[in-house]
Design a protein around this motif. Structure first.
Motif, mmCIF file in Angstrom:
data_model
loop_
_atom_site.group_PDB
_atom_site.id
_atom_site.type_symbol
_atom_site.label_atom_id
_atom_site.label_comp_id
_atom_site.label_asym_id
_atom_site.label_seq_id
_atom_site.Cartn_x
_atom_site.Cartn_y
_atom_site.Cartn_z
ATOM 1 N N MET A 134 0.840 -1.214 0.000
ATOM 2 C CA MET A 134 0.000 0.000 0.000
ATOM 3 C C MET A 134 0.869 1.256 0.000
ATOM 4 S SD MET A 134 -3.092 -1.191 2.581
ATOM 5 C CE MET A 134 -3.294 0.450 3.175
ATOM 6 N N PHE A 135 1.917 1.258 0.812
ATOM 7 C CA PHE A 135 2.793 2.418 0.878
ATOM 8 C C PHE A 135 3.521 2.611 -0.453
ATOM 9 C CE2 PHE A 135 6.762 4.573 2.388
ATOM 10 C CZ PHE A 135 6.159 5.798 2.638
ATOM 11 N N GLN A 136 3.923 1.504 -1.090
ATOM 12 C CA GLN A 136 4.566 1.583 -2.401
ATOM 13 C C GLN A 136 3.600 2.200 -3.420
ATOM 14 O OE1 GLN A 136 7.502 1.331 -3.439
ATOM 15 N NE2 GLN A 136 7.635 0.452 -5.478
ATOM 16 N N ALA A 137 2.351 1.804 -3.384
ATOM 17 C CA ALA A 137 1.358 2.374 -4.304
ATOM 18 C C ALA A 137 1.214 3.879 -4.070
ATOM 19 C CB ALA A 137 0.011 1.670 -4.139
ATOM 20 N N LEU A 138 1.185 4.289 -2.812
ATOM 21 C CA LEU A 138 1.101 5.720 -2.484
ATOM 22 C C LEU A 138 2.352 6.444 -2.971
ATOM 23 C CD1 LEU A 138 -0.364 8.068 -1.083
ATOM 24 C CD2 LEU A 138 0.750 7.367 1.043
#
Length: 191
Positions: free
Chosen positions: A71-75
């Motif tokens: 999720m953090f990578q997507a953000l």
């Protein structure tokens, strides 16, 4: 206070007593560089932690690190795209203004008219050039990439601060060299 992750943050207006809710400034414009332009500053230090992990065989896939890392990578990727678009747009506008300046000079316009033309074009484009020093981790800073943005672990926070300091020092030195090179080129172009 990024929408969807945190609720808007309330700040009380000291004059009116009204409670106003704020969200992260990067929702409007990544890195909030518009604040520097709106204030008319000439130099801004821009801190960016939104650097996505770039796959490295020896480190492995981000999918192995769990759902929060994904999720953090997507953000990070979403924010990086906004940053790239912002920087490309700024560069495109600056190249257009530079072209206008060269063309007007080559056509024989007096320097004051050239400046008037460039300033008018910049104003109509709502563009105030701001020299920026970019402080950000490199894509291969995997240890930095693995630190959760929501961590309160002292060792991780200290590592992030130390990394930021090293990156800031490097960015300032790089900016100095680039500025000196630009100044030399500008002097060489003048008749």
């Amino acid at each position: 206070s990024v929408p969807g992750m945190f609720e808007p943050y309330p700040i009380i207006n000291q004059r009116s007593g009204e409670k106003i809710f704020y969200i992260d400034g990067e929702v409007r414009e990544t890195l909030s560089a518009h604040i520097a332009r709106d204030a008319g500053v000439d130099l801004a230090v821009v801190s960016n932690t939104w650097v996505p992990y770039r796959y490295q065989k020896e480190v492995g896939s981000i999918t192995d690190r769990g759902v929060f890392s994904v999720m953090f990578q997507a953000l990070n990727q979403s924010m990086e795209q906004k940053i790239v678009n912002f920087r490309n747009e700024s560069e495109r506008i600056q190249q257009t203004l530079d072209y206008l300046e060269r063309k007007a000079t080559n056509l024989g316009l007096p320097q004051d008219k050239v400046e008037e033309l460039i300033n008018g074009a910049a104003l109509s484009l709502q563009y105030h050039p701001v020299d920026e020093i970019h402080v950000e981790p490199s894509p291969d800073d995997t240890k930095f990439n693995w630190i959760s943005p929501w961590t309160f672990k002292k060792s991780e926070l200290q590592f992030a601060v130390d990394t930021g300091y090293r990156r800031a020092y490097k960015a300032i030195n790089t900016w100095k060299i680039e500025r000196e090179t630009r100044e030399k080129l500008a002097k060489a172009r003048k008749p």
